[in-house]
Motif scaffolding. Structure first.
Motif, PDB file in Angstrom:
ATOM      1  N   ALA A 188       2.818   1.582  -2.250  1.00  0.00           N
ATOM      2  CA  ALA A 188       3.361   1.485  -1.287  1.00  0.00           C
ATOM      3  C   ALA A 188       4.222   0.688  -0.266  1.00  0.00           C
ATOM      4  CB  ALA A 188       1.914   1.234   0.056  1.00  0.00           C
ATOM      5  N   THR A 189       4.326  -0.739  -0.689  1.00  0.00           N
ATOM      6  CA  THR A 189       6.050  -1.109  -0.388  1.00  0.00           C
ATOM      7  C   THR A 189       6.978  -1.125  -1.370  1.00  0.00           C
ATOM      8  OG1 THR A 189       4.740  -2.986  -1.680  1.00  0.00           O
ATOM      9  CG2 THR A 189       4.181  -2.882   0.448  1.00  0.00           C
ATOM     10  N   LEU A 190       6.459  -0.652  -2.981  1.00  0.00           N
ATOM     11  CA  LEU A 190       7.815  -0.904  -3.484  1.00  0.00           C
ATOM     12  C   LEU A 190       9.125  -0.445  -3.030  1.00  0.00           C
ATOM     13  CD1 LEU A 190       8.838  -1.852  -6.938  1.00  0.00           C
ATOM     14  CD2 LEU A 190       8.103   0.992  -7.391  1.00  0.00           C
ATOM     15  N   ILE A 226      13.335   5.217 -10.759  1.00  0.00           N
ATOM     16  CA  ILE A 226      12.437   5.378 -10.358  1.00  0.00           C
ATOM     17  C   ILE A 226      11.551   6.593  -9.450  1.00  0.00           C
ATOM     18  CG2 ILE A 226      11.012   3.605  -9.431  1.00  0.00           C
ATOM     19  CD1 ILE A 226      12.842   1.801 -10.143  1.00  0.00           C
ATOM     20  N   ILE A 227      10.656   6.633  -9.820  1.00  0.00           N
ATOM     21  CA  ILE A 227       9.723   8.170  -9.189  1.00  0.00           C
ATOM     22  C   ILE A 227       8.275   7.748  -9.131  1.00  0.00           C
ATOM     23  CG2 ILE A 227       9.211   8.916 -11.884  1.00  0.00           C
ATOM     24  CD1 ILE A 227       9.305  11.767 -10.021  1.00  0.00           C
ATOM     25  N   ILE A 228       7.595   7.812  -7.655  1.00  0.00           N
ATOM     26  CA  ILE A 228       6.195   6.756  -7.079  1.00  0.00           C
ATOM     27  C   ILE A 228       6.000   8.259  -6.627  1.00  0.00           C
ATOM     28  CG2 ILE A 228       5.266   6.078  -5.347  1.00  0.00           C
ATOM     29  CD1 ILE A 228       8.162   3.959  -4.960  1.00  0.00           C
ATOM     30  N   ALA A 280      -1.487   3.021  -1.313  1.00  0.00           N
ATOM     31  CA  ALA A 280      -1.832   3.080  -2.840  1.00  0.00           C
ATOM     32  C   ALA A 280      -2.424   2.856  -3.049  1.00  0.00           C
ATOM     33  CB  ALA A 280      -1.078   1.212  -3.091  1.00  0.00           C
ATOM     34  N   GLY A 281      -3.252   2.481  -4.668  1.00  0.00           N
ATOM     35  CA  GLY A 281      -4.092   2.365  -4.994  1.00  0.00           C
ATOM     36  C   GLY A 281      -4.561   3.417  -5.895  1.00  0.00           C
ATOM     37  N   SER A 282      -5.543   4.035  -6.454  1.00  0.00           N
ATOM     38  CA  SER A 282      -5.530   5.488  -8.069  1.00  0.00           C
ATOM     39  C   SER A 282      -5.166   5.898  -7.741  1.00  0.00           C
ATOM     40  CB  SER A 282      -6.706   5.001  -8.235  1.00  0.00           C
ATOM     41  OG  SER A 282      -7.594   5.942  -7.384  1.00  0.00           O
ATOM     42  N   GLU A 283      -4.606   6.887  -6.472  1.00  0.00           N
ATOM     43  CA  GLU A 283      -4.064   8.043  -6.421  1.00  0.00           C
ATOM     44  C   GLU A 283      -2.679   7.906  -6.021  1.00  0.00           C
ATOM     45  OE1 GLU A 283      -6.980   9.679  -3.433  1.00  0.00           O
ATOM     46  OE2 GLU A 283      -8.073  10.375  -5.335  1.00  0.00           O
TER      47      GLU A 283
END
Length: 284
Positions: free
Chosen positions: A57-59, A84-86, A94-97
């Motif tokens: 989320a903060t990247l 870079i892919i998010i 953020a998290g496991s999903e």
């Protein structure tokens, strides 16, 4: 060695030597998760750190501060080495999903992941299920500097309703030299004009600084004068029923008063002078 090569080398040097963990992700015990691995590869390549170890989320904020730009949002593109892919099921969470990695060529990604309990190289095709989520791609412009980053600020004139408690800063939150000037807590329901957008941050002259985009809710701008003729309606900080609304007054105290209305949200109208919201039925 350029910055992209340094980032990928950071991964390659640790391939088969570190484990995956979302709980112990700072590398001190030889463990990373997807986002902390990308973060530390950036630190290694750019010799700059963020205020904390980034998550998915903060990247994006750290990437923008380093001169990356978002080139794709849920669309197609021709991948390049260093992209870079998010991926994220819910934007901003953020998290496991959520997941992230770096393209080493136009079809393969190096990443720290649960399935391989560490760093591995996988084809983009093998990760295709992740495209069921949202995805954002960031690419480094080696020629970027702070002047060109500032020149990419988008100048707009858009009105939004303030909602939630977010910091008001002298610069966007991802800038290391920002200062906090206040918060939006006392401006609940105010309709303000945004004049600049920089990444995920919006600038309001009325608020006096830069604020996370999540603090702003869409409204329909109007300009009407109407007379309050019906009692029995509350005058609230937010449209009645929205989370966090507070009743501050009643239409009965303003009967036959002409007011200027400058925004609409659903069936609620914004009384500009009061900076409060009232049901449109108070005027019918």
């Amino acid at each position: 060695m350029n910055k992209i090569d340094k980032m990928i080398k950071w991964f390659e040097d640790r391939k088969g030597k570190v484990d995956y963990s979302m709980d112990e992700r700072n590398g001190k015990t030889g463990k990373y998760d997807c986002s902390s691995a990308v973060y530390f590869s950036l630190v290694s390549a750019f010799n700059k750190e963020y205020s904390h170890i980034c998550n998915t989320a903060t990247l994006p904020y750290f990437l923008q501060n380093l001169g990356y730009r978002c080139i794709v949002k849920n669309g197609s593109w021709e991948a390049k080495r260093g992209d870079i892919i998010i991926w994220c099921k819910n934007v901003g969470e953020a998290g496991s999903e959520a997941h992230t990695g770096i393209f080493i060529n136009n079809s393969e990604i190096i990443h720290c992941n649960y399935n391989n309990n560490g760093i591995s190289v996988n084809s983009e095709k093998s990760l295709s299920d992740l495209y069921d989520w949202n995805w954002f791609v960031y690419r480094l412009d080696d020629e970027k500097n702070i002047d060109t980053i500032f020149s990419s600020v988008e100048h707009v004139t858009e009105r939004f309703m303030v909602k939630g408690n977010y910091s008001i800063d002298s610069l966007p939150w991802f800038c290391f030299d920002k200062n906090q000037l206040g918060t939006t807590e006392k401006y609940q329901g105010y309709v303000v004009t945004i004049t600049k957008k920089w990444g995920y941050y919006y600038y309001s002259q009325f608020l006096g600084g830069w604020v996370d985009y999540r603090a702003f809710q869409e409204v329909e701008s109007i300009k009407e004068e109407k007379t309050i003729i019906n009692s029995g309606y509350s005058i609230d900080t937010l449209p009645w029923g929205e989370v966090g609304y507070e009743t501050k007054d009643y239409s009965a105290n303003h009967l036959n008063e002409k007011v200027t209305l400058t925004a609409k949200r659903g069936s609620y109208l914004y009384i500009h002078k009061m900076a409060k919201w009232i049901d449109e039925k108070a005027f019918e």
